[in-house]
Design a protein around this motif. Structure first.
Motif, PDB file in Angstrom:
ATOM      1  N   ILE A 243       2.983  -7.440  -1.846  1.00  0.00           N
ATOM      2  CA  ILE A 243       1.902  -6.927  -2.265  1.00  0.00           C
ATOM      3  C   ILE A 243       1.966  -6.642  -3.532  1.00  0.00           C
ATOM      4  O   ILE A 243       1.018  -6.805  -4.481  1.00  0.00           O
ATOM      5  CB  ILE A 243       1.311  -5.798  -1.212  1.00  0.00           C
ATOM      6  CG1 ILE A 243       0.882  -6.822   0.022  1.00  0.00           C
ATOM      7  CG2 ILE A 243       0.116  -4.939  -1.845  1.00  0.00           C
ATOM      8  CD1 ILE A 243       0.499  -5.738   1.171  1.00  0.00           C
ATOM      9  N   PRO A 244       2.957  -5.961  -4.149  1.00  0.00           N
ATOM     10  CA  PRO A 244       3.042  -5.362  -5.656  1.00  0.00           C
ATOM     11  C   PRO A 244       2.941  -6.522  -6.635  1.00  0.00           C
ATOM     12  O   PRO A 244       2.378  -6.496  -7.735  1.00  0.00           O
ATOM     13  CB  PRO A 244       4.331  -4.650  -5.617  1.00  0.00           C
ATOM     14  CG  PRO A 244       4.459  -4.104  -4.194  1.00  0.00           C
ATOM     15  CD  PRO A 244       3.928  -5.131  -3.474  1.00  0.00           C
ATOM     16  N   VAL A 245       3.613  -7.709  -6.209  1.00  0.00           N
ATOM     17  CA  VAL A 245       3.921  -8.864  -6.911  1.00  0.00           C
ATOM     18  C   VAL A 245       2.310  -9.808  -7.231  1.00  0.00           C
ATOM     19  O   VAL A 245       1.763  -9.929  -8.117  1.00  0.00           O
ATOM     20  CB  VAL A 245       4.686  -9.875  -6.588  1.00  0.00           C
ATOM     21  CG1 VAL A 245       4.664 -11.037  -7.109  1.00  0.00           C
ATOM     22  CG2 VAL A 245       6.191  -9.455  -6.766  1.00  0.00           C
ATOM     23  N   TRP A 246       1.643  -9.528  -6.126  1.00  0.00           N
ATOM     24  CA  TRP A 246       0.332 -10.005  -5.673  1.00  0.00           C
ATOM     25  C   TRP A 246      -0.803  -9.219  -6.496  1.00  0.00           C
ATOM     26  O   TRP A 246      -1.622  -9.732  -7.249  1.00  0.00           O
ATOM     27  CB  TRP A 246      -0.077 -10.448  -4.460  1.00  0.00           C
ATOM     28  CG  TRP A 246      -1.417 -10.762  -4.088  1.00  0.00           C
ATOM     29  CD1 TRP A 246      -2.087 -11.657  -4.817  1.00  0.00           C
ATOM     30  CD2 TRP A 246      -2.204 -10.367  -2.910  1.00  0.00           C
ATOM     31  NE1 TRP A 246      -3.404 -11.749  -4.207  1.00  0.00           N
ATOM     32  CE2 TRP A 246      -3.322 -11.086  -3.024  1.00  0.00           C
ATOM     33  CE3 TRP A 246      -1.741  -9.447  -1.809  1.00  0.00           C
ATOM     34  CZ2 TRP A 246      -4.240 -11.032  -1.953  1.00  0.00           C
ATOM     35  CZ3 TRP A 246      -3.088  -9.474  -0.956  1.00  0.00           C
ATOM     36  CH2 TRP A 246      -4.190 -10.368  -0.839  1.00  0.00           C
ATOM     37  N   LEU A 247      -0.728  -7.965  -6.065  1.00  0.00           N
ATOM     38  CA  LEU A 247      -1.763  -7.094  -6.468  1.00  0.00           C
ATOM     39  C   LEU A 247      -1.397  -6.280  -7.896  1.00  0.00           C
ATOM     40  O   LEU A 247      -2.532  -5.475  -8.185  1.00  0.00           O
ATOM     41  CB  LEU A 247      -2.188  -6.246  -5.351  1.00  0.00           C
ATOM     42  CG  LEU A 247      -2.989  -6.875  -4.272  1.00  0.00           C
ATOM     43  CD1 LEU A 247      -3.417  -5.999  -3.247  1.00  0.00           C
ATOM     44  CD2 LEU A 247      -4.267  -7.830  -4.502  1.00  0.00           C
ATOM     45  N   GLY A 248      -0.127  -6.037  -8.173  1.00  0.00           N
ATOM     46  CA  GLY A 248       0.132  -5.098  -9.145  1.00  0.00           C
ATOM     47  C   GLY A 248       0.568  -3.843  -8.573  1.00  0.00           C
ATOM     48  O   GLY A 248       0.005  -3.470  -7.264  1.00  0.00           O
ATOM     49  N   VAL A 249       0.983  -2.650  -9.402  1.00  0.00           N
ATOM     50  CA  VAL A 249       1.617  -1.604  -8.813  1.00  0.00           C
ATOM     51  C   VAL A 249       0.191  -0.683  -8.361  1.00  0.00           C
ATOM     52  O   VAL A 249       0.196  -0.115  -7.378  1.00  0.00           O
ATOM     53  CB  VAL A 249       2.306  -0.798 -10.022  1.00  0.00           C
ATOM     54  CG1 VAL A 249       2.716   0.648  -9.512  1.00  0.00           C
ATOM     55  CG2 VAL A 249       3.518  -1.811 -10.219  1.00  0.00           C
ATOM     56  N   GLU A 250      -0.723  -0.645  -9.293  1.00  0.00           N
ATOM     57  CA  GLU A 250      -1.729   0.624  -8.866  1.00  0.00           C
ATOM     58  C   GLU A 250      -2.545  -0.030  -7.724  1.00  0.00           C
ATOM     59  O   GLU A 250      -2.880   0.936  -6.924  1.00  0.00           O
ATOM     60  CB  GLU A 250      -2.674   0.352 -10.135  1.00  0.00           C
ATOM     61  CG  GLU A 250      -2.375   1.005 -11.498  1.00  0.00           C
ATOM     62  CD  GLU A 250      -2.301   2.662 -11.715  1.00  0.00           C
ATOM     63  OE1 GLU A 250      -2.837   3.031 -10.481  1.00  0.00           O
ATOM     64  OE2 GLU A 250      -1.859   3.122 -12.521  1.00  0.00           O
ATOM     65  N   LYS A 251      -2.919  -1.089  -7.675  1.00  0.00           N
ATOM     66  CA  LYS A 251      -3.629  -1.410  -6.381  1.00  0.00           C
ATOM     67  C   LYS A 251      -2.658  -1.432  -5.190  1.00  0.00           C
ATOM     68  O   LYS A 251      -3.121  -1.306  -4.034  1.00  0.00           O
ATOM     69  CB  LYS A 251      -4.105  -2.893  -6.657  1.00  0.00           C
ATOM     70  CG  LYS A 251      -5.334  -3.059  -7.776  1.00  0.00           C
ATOM     71  CD  LYS A 251      -5.723  -4.619  -7.700  1.00  0.00           C
ATOM     72  CE  LYS A 251      -7.005  -4.498  -8.487  1.00  0.00           C
ATOM     73  NZ  LYS A 251      -7.532  -5.995  -8.924  1.00  0.00           N
ATOM     74  N   SER A 252      -1.518  -1.722  -5.251  1.00  0.00           N
ATOM     75  CA  SER A 252      -0.414  -1.768  -4.216  1.00  0.00           C
ATOM     76  C   SER A 252      -0.448   0.093  -3.682  1.00  0.00           C
ATOM     77  O   SER A 252      -0.467   0.127  -2.657  1.00  0.00           O
ATOM     78  CB  SER A 252       0.896  -1.893  -4.775  1.00  0.00           C
ATOM     79  OG  SER A 252       0.972  -3.135  -5.028  1.00  0.00           O
ATOM     80  N   PHE A 253      -0.605   0.893  -4.461  1.00  0.00           N
ATOM     81  CA  PHE A 253      -0.718   2.405  -4.093  1.00  0.00           C
ATOM     82  C   PHE A 253      -2.072   2.521  -3.166  1.00  0.00           C
ATOM     83  O   PHE A 253      -1.957   3.111  -2.160  1.00  0.00           O
ATOM     84  CB  PHE A 253      -0.634   3.154  -5.354  1.00  0.00           C
ATOM     85  CG  PHE A 253       0.748   3.528  -5.634  1.00  0.00           C
ATOM     86  CD1 PHE A 253       1.151   4.953  -5.587  1.00  0.00           C
ATOM     87  CD2 PHE A 253       1.475   2.648  -6.411  1.00  0.00           C
ATOM     88  CE1 PHE A 253       2.143   5.220  -5.859  1.00  0.00           C
ATOM     89  CE2 PHE A 253       2.751   3.102  -6.875  1.00  0.00           C
ATOM     90  CZ  PHE A 253       3.288   4.354  -6.478  1.00  0.00           C
ATOM     91  N   ALA A 254      -3.110   1.817  -3.670  1.00  0.00           N
ATOM     92  CA  ALA A 254      -4.530   1.822  -3.022  1.00  0.00           C
ATOM     93  C   ALA A 254      -4.065   1.262  -1.532  1.00  0.00           C
ATOM     94  O   ALA A 254      -4.524   1.959  -0.643  1.00  0.00           O
ATOM     95  CB  ALA A 254      -5.434   1.412  -3.754  1.00  0.00           C
ATOM     96  N   VAL A 255      -3.437   0.307  -1.505  1.00  0.00           N
ATOM     97  CA  VAL A 255      -2.998  -0.472  -0.308  1.00  0.00           C
ATOM     98  C   VAL A 255      -2.302   0.569   0.896  1.00  0.00           C
ATOM     99  O   VAL A 255      -2.648   0.901   2.064  1.00  0.00           O
ATOM    100  CB  VAL A 255      -2.541  -1.844  -0.440  1.00  0.00           C
ATOM    101  CG1 VAL A 255      -2.118  -2.407   0.918  1.00  0.00           C
ATOM    102  CG2 VAL A 255      -3.291  -2.891  -1.137  1.00  0.00           C
ATOM    103  N   VAL A 256      -1.396   1.192   0.259  1.00  0.00           N
ATOM    104  CA  VAL A 256      -0.536   2.019   0.868  1.00  0.00           C
ATOM    105  C   VAL A 256      -1.137   3.148   1.447  1.00  0.00           C
ATOM    106  O   VAL A 256      -1.271   3.412   2.623  1.00  0.00           O
ATOM    107  CB  VAL A 256       0.729   2.726   0.197  1.00  0.00           C
ATOM    108  CG1 VAL A 256       1.524   3.254   1.042  1.00  0.00           C
ATOM    109  CG2 VAL A 256       1.558   1.322  -0.148  1.00  0.00           C
ATOM    110  N   ARG A 257      -2.280   3.705   0.692  1.00  0.00           N
ATOM    111  CA  ARG A 257      -2.988   4.666   1.128  1.00  0.00           C
ATOM    112  C   ARG A 257      -4.156   4.430   2.374  1.00  0.00           C
ATOM    113  O   ARG A 257      -4.207   5.078   3.374  1.00  0.00           O
ATOM    114  CB  ARG A 257      -3.936   5.346  -0.155  1.00  0.00           C
ATOM    115  CG  ARG A 257      -3.231   6.124  -0.925  1.00  0.00           C
ATOM    116  CD  ARG A 257      -3.919   6.870  -1.975  1.00  0.00           C
ATOM    117  NE  ARG A 257      -4.513   6.179  -2.835  1.00  0.00           N
ATOM    118  CZ  ARG A 257      -4.250   5.960  -4.015  1.00  0.00           C
ATOM    119  NH1 ARG A 257      -3.037   6.131  -4.403  1.00  0.00           N
ATOM    120  NH2 ARG A 257      -4.950   4.873  -4.707  1.00  0.00           N
ATOM    121  N   ALA A 258      -4.630   3.186   2.124  1.00  0.00           N
ATOM    122  CA  ALA A 258      -5.459   2.631   3.190  1.00  0.00           C
ATOM    123  C   ALA A 258      -4.460   2.391   4.645  1.00  0.00           C
ATOM    124  O   ALA A 258      -4.832   2.556   5.676  1.00  0.00           O
ATOM    125  CB  ALA A 258      -6.069   1.229   2.688  1.00  0.00           C
TER     126      ALA A 258
END
Length: 299
Positions: free
Chosen positions: A209-224
């Motif tokens: 997911i970090p490779v796919w979405l980048g670092v910032e968006k990955s943090f949002a995914v983890v929060r979700a």
């Protein structure tokens, strides 16, 4: 112990220590308490205590499944690990454990898991190949999908669900929700863990997911994911007849997750190990403790 016996025992002890370090045996604490949550909820639903032999076989199934999973992952990823500076010193790339030794460990762990499944009940035995298939799938998943984190979560979600099936021979909505909560929890912290290797994975054509979405968006995914975990845990309460102590435990888990997210920021991953290893160990133990306390009070 004679000098000759000691000289034979020391290399064996070192080899055993290397094997246990390779599969990070001490990290069994992440999943083990969730298996015990399944035990407690199954006992609560049945209004009967599990036998000592059932508890023993559930524990051995957990040890066997997790040891097989970690051993397979280290074997399948050995070439990739050797190329990654962060993982080049892992036991197989560094030569501290041979492939033959690792395969023997995996074979023994699978045999232990299958024996435990057989000893528990026919449904556990029938489902055991499916569990093993997902353990193998996870080790290959990052080669073709960014959803490998969710597959890992599914593997650990089998801990509470498997313990429930072992004791009751069926499945309930409450235990499925617990399993889904574990899935989201594990997937979330695995996304965090993958942040360390974004550039390496991208260069090697690996997926996350970090490779796919980048670092910032990955943090949002983890929060979700972690918000979803808390919501699912709250939904379990009425289904399983759990009370205020359990709800306090869920709040404690939410607080620990919040603290974990404060430890790691997109521009600062220096405390990732504290978030990954320390906090996640606390989360699983805390939830089990409150489930057990709530059940004991209800007796």
């Amino acid at each position: 112990m004679s000098a000759r016996s000691a000289s034979l025992w020391l290399p064996l002890r070192l080899k055993l220590r290397n094997l246990l370090e390779m599969i990070k045996f001490s990290h069994t604490i992440f999943a083990f308490p969730f298996a015990l949550v399944g035990v407690v909820l199954a006992a609560r639903a049945s209004a009967s205590l599990p036998s000592l032999s059932q508890l023993l076989w559930i524990c051995l199934a957990m040890v066997g499944a997790r040891s097989a999973a970690m051993g397979l992952n280290r074997l399948i990823d050995a070439r990739i690990d050797a190329l990654n500076p962060r993982t080049a010193e892992r036991h197989i790339p560094a030569g501290r454990v041979s492939r033959r030794e690792a395969w023997l460990l995996v074979a023994g762990a699978i045999a232990l898991f299958e024996l435990a499944a057989w000893a528990l009940n026919p449904l556990c035995l029938a489902l055991s190949p499916l569990v093993l298939a997902f353990l193998v799938l996870y080790s290959f998943a990052k080669r073709f999908t960014p959803y490998a984190h969710l597959i890992l979560g599914l593997c650990l979600a089998a801990a509470p669900i498997g313990a429930w099936i072992a004791l009751r021979g069926d499945v309930s909505l409450a235990i499925v929700l617990i399993g889904l909560a574990v899935l989201l929890w594990v997937a979330g912290f695995d996304v965090f863990y993958a942040l360390q290797d974004v550039e390496f994975d991208r260069h090697q054509g690996l997926h996350s997911i970090p490779v796919w979405l980048g670092v910032e968006k990955s943090f949002a995914v983890v929060r979700a994911f972690h918000v979803g975990m808390v919501v699912l845990l709250l939904a379990v309460a009425p289904l399983a007849g759990l009370g205020s102590l359990y709800l306090m435990g869920v709040l404690a888990v939410a607080a620990l997750l919040l603290y974990e997210h404060r430890l790691v920021r997109p521009d600062d991953l220096s405390r990732l190990d504290a978030a990954f290893f320390t906090m996640n160990g606390y989360i699983s133990v805390v939830l089990f403790a409150f489930v057990l306390a709530d059940t004991l009070v209800a007796l």
